[in-house]
Design a protein around this motif. Structure first.
Motif, PDB file in Angstrom:
ATOM      1  N   PRO A 126      65.953  76.383  -2.510  1.00 55.89           N
ATOM      2  CA  PRO A 126      64.607  76.961  -2.547  1.00 55.89           C
ATOM      3  C   PRO A 126      63.604  75.929  -3.061  1.00 55.89           C
ATOM      4  CG  PRO A 126      66.194  78.472  -3.490  1.00 55.89           C
ATOM      5  CD  PRO A 126      66.914  77.170  -3.283  1.00 55.89           C
ATOM      6  N   HIS A 127      62.443  75.872  -2.420  1.00 55.41           N
ATOM      7  CA  HIS A 127      61.450  74.880  -2.805  1.00 55.41           C
ATOM      8  C   HIS A 127      60.327  75.462  -3.657  1.00 55.41           C
ATOM      9  CE1 HIS A 127      59.143  76.625   0.470  1.00 55.41           C
ATOM     10  NE2 HIS A 127      60.070  76.260   1.330  1.00 55.41           N
ATOM     11  N   GLY A 128      60.181  76.778  -3.691  1.00 49.77           N
ATOM     12  CA  GLY A 128      59.179  77.403  -4.557  1.00 49.77           C
ATOM     13  C   GLY A 128      57.731  77.218  -4.116  1.00 49.77           C
ATOM     14  N   LYS A 129      57.509  76.778  -2.908  1.00 45.19           N
ATOM     15  CA  LYS A 129      56.145  76.543  -2.409  1.00 45.19           C
ATOM     16  C   LYS A 129      55.720  77.715  -1.523  1.00 45.19           C
ATOM     17  CE  LYS A 129      56.122  72.291  -4.010  1.00 45.19           C
ATOM     18  NZ  LYS A 129      55.210  71.751  -4.977  1.00 45.19           N
ATOM     19  N   SER A 130      54.419  78.006  -1.535  1.00 44.17           N
ATOM     20  CA  SER A 130      53.921  79.104  -0.707  1.00 44.17           C
ATOM     21  C   SER A 130      52.602  78.775  -0.012  1.00 44.17           C
ATOM     22  CB  SER A 130      53.742  80.366  -1.555  1.00 44.17           C
ATOM     23  OG  SER A 130      52.798  80.121  -2.575  1.00 44.17           O
ATOM     24  N   LYS A 131      52.062  77.589  -0.304  1.00 41.82           N
ATOM     25  CA  LYS A 131      50.814  77.195   0.347  1.00 41.82           C
ATOM     26  C   LYS A 131      50.757  75.672   0.438  1.00 41.82           C
ATOM     27  CE  LYS A 131      48.059  76.961  -3.833  1.00 41.82           C
ATOM     28  NZ  LYS A 131      46.831  77.248  -4.490  1.00 41.82           N
ATOM     29  N   VAL A 132      49.915  75.208   1.335  1.00 37.76           N
ATOM     30  CA  VAL A 132      49.725  73.772   1.513  1.00 37.76           C
ATOM     31  C   VAL A 132      49.054  73.207   0.270  1.00 37.76           C
ATOM     32  CG1 VAL A 132      48.535  72.003   2.869  1.00 37.76           C
ATOM     33  CG2 VAL A 132      49.587  73.962   4.020  1.00 37.76           C
ATOM     34  N   GLU A 133      49.596  72.101  -0.207  1.00 38.11           N
ATOM     35  CA  GLU A 133      49.018  71.406  -1.349  1.00 38.11           C
ATOM     36  C   GLU A 133      48.658  69.992  -0.914  1.00 38.11           C
ATOM     37  OE1 GLU A 133      52.206  71.583  -4.169  1.00 38.11           O
ATOM     38  OE2 GLU A 133      51.550  73.506  -4.952  1.00 38.11           O
ATOM     39  N   TYR A 134      47.564  69.481  -1.445  1.00 42.88           N
ATOM     40  CA  TYR A 134      47.136  68.125  -1.135  1.00 42.88           C
ATOM     41  C   TYR A 134      47.394  67.238  -2.345  1.00 42.88           C
ATOM     42  CZ  TYR A 134      45.046  70.494   2.782  1.00 42.88           C
ATOM     43  OH  TYR A 134      44.876  71.252   3.909  1.00 42.88           O
ATOM     44  N   VAL A 135      47.806  66.015  -2.106  1.00 42.11           N
ATOM     45  CA  VAL A 135      48.143  65.085  -3.174  1.00 42.11           C
ATOM     46  C   VAL A 135      46.969  64.912  -4.135  1.00 42.11           C
ATOM     47  CG1 VAL A 135      48.810  62.705  -3.700  1.00 42.11           C
ATOM     48  CG2 VAL A 135      49.889  63.907  -1.798  1.00 42.11           C
ATOM     49  N   LYS A 136      45.750  64.815  -3.606  1.00 47.60           N
ATOM     50  CA  LYS A 136      44.580  64.633  -4.479  1.00 47.60           C
ATOM     51  C   LYS A 136      44.443  65.793  -5.466  1.00 47.60           C
ATOM     52  CE  LYS A 136      41.360  66.689  -1.308  1.00 47.60           C
ATOM     53  NZ  LYS A 136      40.015  67.075  -1.208  1.00 47.60           N
ATOM     54  N   ASP A 137      44.777  67.013  -5.032  1.00 51.61           N
ATOM     55  CA  ASP A 137      44.703  68.171  -5.927  1.00 51.61           C
ATOM     56  C   ASP A 137      45.804  68.121  -6.974  1.00 51.61           C
ATOM     57  OD1 ASP A 137      42.493  69.114  -4.518  1.00 51.61           O
ATOM     58  OD2 ASP A 137      43.753  70.289  -3.139  1.00 51.61           O
ATOM     59  N   ARG A 138      46.996  67.665  -6.577  1.00 55.04           N
ATOM     60  CA  ARG A 138      48.093  67.534  -7.538  1.00 55.04           C
ATOM     61  C   ARG A 138      47.742  66.509  -8.608  1.00 55.04           C
ATOM     62  NH1 ARG A 138      52.762  66.963  -3.193  1.00 55.04           N
ATOM     63  NH2 ARG A 138      52.929  69.124  -2.547  1.00 55.04           N
ATOM     64  N   LEU A 139      47.177  65.374  -8.181  1.00 53.98           N
ATOM     65  CA  LEU A 139      46.798  64.330  -9.129  1.00 53.98           C
ATOM     66  C   LEU A 139      45.733  64.834 -10.099  1.00 53.98           C
ATOM     67  CD1 LEU A 139      46.706  61.235  -6.749  1.00 53.98           C
ATOM     68  CD2 LEU A 139      48.455  61.790  -8.458  1.00 53.98           C
ATOM     69  N   LYS A 140      44.768  65.568  -9.574  1.00 54.25           N
ATOM     70  CA  LYS A 140      43.710  66.122 -10.410  1.00 54.25           C
ATOM     71  C   LYS A 140      44.307  67.089 -11.433  1.00 54.25           C
ATOM     72  CE  LYS A 140      39.314  68.577 -10.043  1.00 54.25           C
ATOM     73  NZ  LYS A 140      38.374  69.227  -9.126  1.00 54.25           N
ATOM     74  N   LYS A 141      45.236  67.940 -10.993  1.00 57.89           N
ATOM     75  CA  LYS A 141      45.882  68.899 -11.881  1.00 57.89           C
ATOM     76  C   LYS A 141      46.680  68.182 -12.960  1.00 57.89           C
ATOM     77  CE  LYS A 141      49.094  72.782 -11.789  1.00 57.89           C
ATOM     78  NZ  LYS A 141      50.012  73.588 -10.981  1.00 57.89           N
ATOM     79  N   GLU A 142      47.395  67.134 -12.588  1.00 56.99           N
ATOM     80  CA  GLU A 142      48.177  66.359 -13.564  1.00 56.99           C
ATOM     81  C   GLU A 142      47.271  65.706 -14.611  1.00 56.99           C
ATOM     82  OE1 GLU A 142      50.707  63.530 -11.575  1.00 56.99           O
ATOM     83  OE2 GLU A 142      51.734  65.103 -10.453  1.00 56.99           O
ATOM     84  N   GLN A 143      46.128  65.192 -14.161  1.00 61.45           N
ATOM     85  CA  GLN A 143      45.186  64.565 -15.086  1.00 61.45           C
ATOM     86  C   GLN A 143      44.627  65.597 -16.066  1.00 61.45           C
ATOM     87  OE1 GLN A 143      42.390  62.669 -12.486  1.00 61.45           O
ATOM     88  NE2 GLN A 143      43.656  60.847 -12.220  1.00 61.45           N
ATOM     89  N   GLU A 144      44.322  66.797 -15.559  1.00 60.26           N
ATOM     90  CA  GLU A 144      43.799  67.859 -16.409  1.00 60.26           C
ATOM     91  C   GLU A 144      44.847  68.306 -17.433  1.00 60.26           C
ATOM     92  OE1 GLU A 144      42.506  70.804 -13.626  1.00 60.26           O
ATOM     93  OE2 GLU A 144      40.688  69.692 -13.110  1.00 60.26           O
ATOM     94  N   GLU A 145      46.110  68.368 -17.007  1.00 62.28           N
ATOM     95  CA  GLU A 145      47.191  68.766 -17.925  1.00 62.28           C
ATOM     96  C   GLU A 145      47.401  67.721 -19.017  1.00 62.28           C
ATOM     97  OE1 GLU A 145      50.516  69.483 -15.324  1.00 62.28           O
ATOM     98  OE2 GLU A 145      49.767  71.460 -14.711  1.00 62.28           O
ATOM     99  N   LYS A 146      47.235  66.438 -18.673  1.00 61.16           N
ATOM    100  CA  LYS A 146      47.396  65.392 -19.667  1.00 61.16           C
ATOM    101  C   LYS A 146      46.290  65.445 -20.708  1.00 61.16           C
ATOM    102  CE  LYS A 146      49.889  62.048 -16.846  1.00 61.16           C
ATOM    103  NZ  LYS A 146      49.838  60.738 -16.178  1.00 61.16           N
ATOM    104  N   LYS A 147      45.072  65.856 -20.295  1.00 63.00           N
ATOM    105  CA  LYS A 147      43.945  65.940 -21.210  1.00 63.00           C
ATOM    106  C   LYS A 147      44.086  67.122 -22.158  1.00 63.00           C
ATOM    107  CE  LYS A 147      40.550  63.787 -18.172  1.00 63.00           C
ATOM    108  NZ  LYS A 147      39.321  63.996 -17.392  1.00 63.00           N
ATOM    109  N   ALA A 148      44.783  68.175 -21.706  1.00 64.70           N
ATOM    110  CA  ALA A 148      44.904  69.400 -22.504  1.00 64.70           C
ATOM    111  C   ALA A 148      45.873  69.263 -23.650  1.00 64.70           C
ATOM    112  CB  ALA A 148      45.343  70.555 -21.610  1.00 64.70           C
TER     113      ALA A 148
END
Length: 136
Positions: free
Chosen positions: A114-136
């Motif tokens: 199982p991959h746990g995915k349900s929608k298309v994700e873009y790399v730029k959005d993943r990178l942005k999310k990772e950056q936000e998580e690092k700041k938190a």
């Protein structure tokens, strides 16, 4: 549909008729589907399970530039169903349409996972999310 890859039709890509060889196009489609799936599922262990009817609609000549487009049709539990269009960038004609390409996400032992995915994700959005998580 997003077109992710361009290919330049070279002499080694031609059939005996002097047009783009269908087997070469199918190889490019399979590779593009796998690359797209690896990025979407964030797993390098994916395999092609099924390719539906392939509709060759036109061809390309040496020197033409073609584009390969991939689009998600459905997320399964362990699979991803895609469709594909290959078009000639030079004359804007569709070369090939493939309605369904099913790829399967695998674990380290080569079993469906199982991959746990349900929608298309873009790399730029993943990178942005990772950056936000690092700041938190």
């Amino acid at each position: 549909m997003r077109f992710h890859t361009r290919k330049w039709v070279k002499p080694e890509d031609l059939s005996a008729n002097g047009t783009l060889f269908g087997g070469k196009v199918l190889s490019w489609i399979d590779e593009e589907a796998i690359l797209y799936s690896i990025i979407q599922l964030e797993n390098k262990r994916v395999v092609t399970k099924y390719i539906s009817e392939i509709n060759f609609m036109s061809s390309a000549l040496e020197g033409d530039i073609i584009e390969i487009g991939i689009e998600v049709v459905q997320f399964g539990t362990t699979s991803l169903t895609l469709n594909c269009e290959v078009r000639n960038k030079m004359n804007h004609e569709t070369i090939v349409m493939v309605d369904h390409i099913i790829v399967v996400n695998l674990d380290e032992k080569g079993q469906p996972k199982p991959h746990g995915k349900s929608k298309v994700e873009y790399v730029k959005d993943r990178l942005k999310k990772e950056q936000e998580e690092k700041k938190a």
